[in-house]
Write a protein that holds these residues in place. Structure first.
Motif, mmCIF file in Angstrom:
data_model
loop_
_atom_site.group_PDB
_atom_site.id
_atom_site.type_symbol
_atom_site.label_atom_id
_atom_site.label_comp_id
_atom_site.label_asym_id
_atom_site.label_seq_id
_atom_site.Cartn_x
_atom_site.Cartn_y
_atom_site.Cartn_z
ATOM 1 N N MET A 169 0.830 -1.209 0.000
ATOM 2 C CA MET A 169 0.000 0.000 0.000
ATOM 3 C C MET A 169 0.860 1.253 0.000
ATOM 4 S SD MET A 169 -2.996 -1.151 2.679
ATOM 5 C CE MET A 169 -3.796 0.453 2.588
ATOM 6 N N MET A 170 1.955 1.240 0.770
ATOM 7 C CA MET A 170 2.856 2.396 0.783
ATOM 8 C C MET A 170 3.501 2.588 -0.584
ATOM 9 S SD MET A 170 4.651 1.952 4.530
ATOM 10 C CE MET A 170 5.709 3.360 4.248
ATOM 11 N N MET A 171 3.903 1.506 -1.206
ATOM 12 C CA MET A 171 4.515 1.602 -2.527
ATOM 13 C C MET A 171 3.506 2.124 -3.558
ATOM 14 S SD MET A 171 7.251 1.333 -4.270
ATOM 15 C CE MET A 171 8.279 0.421 -3.110
ATOM 16 N N SER A 172 2.276 1.660 -3.457
ATOM 17 C CA SER A 172 1.248 2.133 -4.379
ATOM 18 C C SER A 172 0.992 3.627 -4.199
ATOM 19 C CB SER A 172 -0.056 1.356 -4.159
ATOM 20 O OG SER A 172 0.133 -0.022 -4.433
ATOM 21 N N ALA A 173 0.986 4.080 -2.933
ATOM 22 C CA ALA A 173 0.788 5.505 -2.677
ATOM 23 C C ALA A 173 1.926 6.332 -3.258
ATOM 24 C CB ALA A 173 0.670 5.751 -1.174
ATOM 25 N N PHE A 174 3.152 5.825 -3.127
ATOM 26 C CA PHE A 174 4.310 6.551 -3.674
ATOM 27 C C PHE A 174 4.237 6.620 -5.202
ATOM 28 C CE2 PHE A 174 8.659 6.457 -5.392
ATOM 29 C CZ PHE A 174 9.150 7.637 -4.853
ATOM 30 N N ILE A 175 3.905 5.500 -5.830
ATOM 31 C CA ILE A 175 3.803 5.476 -7.296
ATOM 32 C C ILE A 175 2.684 6.396 -7.763
ATOM 33 C CG2 ILE A 175 3.313 4.004 -9.283
ATOM 34 C CD1 ILE A 175 4.640 1.704 -7.785
ATOM 35 N N THR A 176 1.572 6.401 -7.010
ATOM 36 C CA THR A 176 0.459 7.278 -7.379
ATOM 37 C C THR A 176 0.874 8.740 -7.313
ATOM 38 O OG1 THR A 176 -1.140 5.657 -6.554
ATOM 39 C CG2 THR A 176 -1.906 7.931 -6.794
ATOM 40 N N TYR A 177 1.615 9.105 -6.266
ATOM 41 C CA TYR A 177 2.045 10.496 -6.132
ATOM 42 C C TYR A 177 3.014 10.894 -7.245
ATOM 43 C CZ TYR A 177 3.967 14.744 -4.071
ATOM 44 O OH TYR A 177 4.365 16.038 -3.870
ATOM 45 N N ASP A 230 -0.788 8.391 -17.062
ATOM 46 C CA ASP A 230 -0.527 7.165 -16.301
ATOM 47 C C ASP A 230 -1.829 6.584 -15.757
ATOM 48 O OD1 ASP A 230 2.129 7.504 -16.812
ATOM 49 O OD2 ASP A 230 2.631 8.321 -14.835
ATOM 50 N N THR A 231 -1.782 5.287 -15.498
ATOM 51 C CA THR A 231 -2.993 4.607 -15.012
ATOM 52 C C THR A 231 -3.451 5.147 -13.665
ATOM 53 O OG1 THR A 231 -2.285 2.609 -16.176
ATOM 54 C CG2 THR A 231 -3.982 2.351 -14.483
ATOM 55 N N LEU A 232 -2.518 5.438 -12.779
ATOM 56 C CA LEU A 232 -2.866 5.871 -11.429
ATOM 57 C C LEU A 232 -3.060 7.382 -11.300
ATOM 58 C CD1 LEU A 232 -0.451 3.600 -9.336
ATOM 59 C CD2 LEU A 232 -2.885 3.266 -9.774
ATOM 60 N N TYR A 233 -2.916 8.109 -12.381
ATOM 61 C CA TYR A 233 -3.017 9.567 -12.287
ATOM 62 C C TYR A 233 -4.404 10.043 -11.831
ATOM 63 C CZ TYR A 233 -2.598 14.511 -13.461
ATOM 64 O OH TYR A 233 -2.575 15.892 -13.402
ATOM 65 N N PRO A 234 -5.507 9.466 -12.323
ATOM 66 C CA PRO A 234 -6.826 9.891 -11.809
ATOM 67 C C PRO A 234 -6.959 9.726 -10.303
ATOM 68 C CG PRO A 234 -7.088 8.632 -13.826
ATOM 69 C CD PRO A 234 -5.643 8.493 -13.427
ATOM 70 N N LEU A 235 -6.331 8.675 -9.748
ATOM 71 C CA LEU A 235 -6.381 8.493 -8.298
ATOM 72 C C LEU A 235 -5.635 9.620 -7.589
ATOM 73 C CD1 LEU A 235 -7.208 6.707 -5.922
ATOM 74 C CD2 LEU A 235 -5.112 5.386 -6.263
ATOM 75 N N LYS A 236 -4.528 10.046 -8.158
ATOM 76 C CA LYS A 236 -3.771 11.158 -7.584
ATOM 77 C C LYS A 236 -4.600 12.435 -7.560
ATOM 78 C CE LYS A 236 0.368 13.949 -8.591
ATOM 79 N NZ LYS A 236 1.543 14.081 -9.482
ATOM 80 N N ARG A 237 -5.262 12.747 -8.671
ATOM 81 C CA ARG A 237 -6.072 13.955 -8.740
ATOM 82 C C ARG A 237 -7.270 13.880 -7.790
ATOM 83 N NH1 ARG A 237 -5.393 17.419 -12.884
ATOM 84 N NH2 ARG A 237 -6.627 18.724 -11.444
ATOM 85 N N ALA A 238 -7.856 12.692 -7.674
ATOM 86 C CA ALA A 238 -8.989 12.534 -6.751
ATOM 87 C C ALA A 238 -8.553 12.796 -5.314
ATOM 88 C CB ALA A 238 -9.578 11.133 -6.889
ATOM 89 N N ALA A 239 -7.366 12.316 -4.950
ATOM 90 C CA ALA A 239 -6.855 12.556 -3.596
ATOM 91 C C ALA A 239 -6.622 14.049 -3.367
ATOM 92 C CB ALA A 239 -5.564 11.776 -3.384
ATOM 93 N N GLU A 240 -6.081 14.747 -4.374
ATOM 94 C CA GLU A 240 -5.858 16.184 -4.232
ATOM 95 C C GLU A 240 -7.175 16.930 -4.058
ATOM 96 O OE1 GLU A 240 -3.630 17.576 -7.527
ATOM 97 O OE2 GLU A 240 -1.753 16.622 -6.919
ATOM 98 N N HIS A 241 -8.166 16.622 -4.866
ATOM 99 C CA HIS A 241 -9.471 17.280 -4.751
ATOM 100 C C HIS A 241 -10.101 17.026 -3.378
ATOM 101 C CE1 HIS A 241 -9.624 18.860 -8.733
ATOM 102 N NE2 HIS A 241 -9.610 17.682 -9.332
ATOM 103 N N THR A 242 -9.924 15.817 -2.862
ATOM 104 C CA THR A 242 -10.474 15.498 -1.544
ATOM 105 C C THR A 242 -9.822 16.349 -0.460
ATOM 106 O OG1 THR A 242 -10.923 13.214 -2.228
ATOM 107 C CG2 THR A 242 -10.842 13.654 0.132
ATOM 108 N N LEU A 243 -8.504 16.505 -0.510
ATOM 109 C CA LEU A 243 -7.814 17.328 0.476
ATOM 110 C C LEU A 243 -8.276 18.783 0.411
ATOM 111 C CD1 LEU A 243 -4.153 15.943 0.231
ATOM 112 C CD2 LEU A 243 -5.795 15.612 2.095
ATOM 113 N N VAL A 244 -8.493 19.284 -0.800
ATOM 114 C CA VAL A 244 -8.963 20.670 -0.939
ATOM 115 C C VAL A 244 -10.362 20.811 -0.354
ATOM 116 C CG1 VAL A 244 -9.598 22.466 -2.584
ATOM 117 C CG2 VAL A 244 -7.494 21.158 -2.928
#
Length: 226
Positions: free
Chosen positions: A93-101, A107-121
């Protein structure tokens, strides 16, 4: 001499009752001494005791109780394979979080990165915190544009990322000017963005270069020349 008083039996008993009591005592003396209960009484007693033994719950030996407690303890504790699997899952899970960031547009995980950013905002408690998070997002979009230009340089992805950067920048500036019009954070943010975007102009062409120039003009008034 006076007359002798008649002997009185206790409890005011009459003469007839006294005679009957003496007769019962005489019968008791004639009974055999040391005798026990008869055979019928012994048989009834044996039957009752046997039934009580059959219904009684045998006590649990202490060793058996300890063994059951040990088995329960072993069930609660995780085995070594389970512990290793848990650690492996956490590491994954930590490795996946690092790759996502580290992901960029495309990239495949890029939408997940943007979703996390929007959630924090959205979870920000006030305009100041929300503006700071949007500044971080704008800086991240500038880094992504640089990564795209250093790689395939896909035009649509670059253009979309520049648009997202400009949107986050405008929102951050509006919010920060509302709570602190002359915040030094705005000046620092504008300078960092100018230093990141200006070198990209030589690599950009057409509409993407126009987008970058428009962005630099927008933040120009915020950045104090160094």
């Amino acid at each position: 001499m006076g007359r002798a008083r008649p002997r009185r039996w206790p409890f005011g008993a009459t003469r007839g009752s006294q005679d009957r009591l003496l007769g019962h005592l005489d019968e008791l003396r004639r009974l055999p001494q040391g005798g026990g209960p008869d055979g019928d009484f012994r048989e009834r007693l044996r039957t009752r005791l046997t039934s009580a033994d059959a219904l009684a719950v045998p006590p649990v030996p202490e060793s058996t109780g300890r063994a059951r407690h040990a088995r329960r303890t072993r069930r609660v504790r995780l085995s070594w394979p389970s512990q290793l699997a848990t650690l492996g899952l956490a590491a994954g899970m930590m490795m996946s979080a690092f790759i996502t960031y580290q992901s960029v547009p495309g990239d495949t995980l890029y939408p997940l990165k943007r979703a996390a950013e929007h959630t924090l905002v959205r979870l920000s408690t006030d305009d100041r915190e929300r503006a700071e998070r949007e500044m971080v997002s704008a800086k991240e979009r500038a880094s992504e544009v640089a990564a795209l230009l250093g790689g395939s340089g896909d035009g649509p992805l670059v253009s979309a990322t520049l648009s997202d950067m400009a949107e986050s920048t405008k929102s951050a500036i509006k919010r920060m000017e509302r709570v602190e019009p002359r915040s030094p954070k705005l000046n620092s943010f504008a300078q960092d963005q100018r230093d990141a975007v200006a070198p990209m102009l030589d690599q950009l062409t057409g509409p993407e270069q126009d987008q970058a120039n428009t962005y630099l003009h927008y933040i120009e008034g915020l950045a104090v020349p160094r």
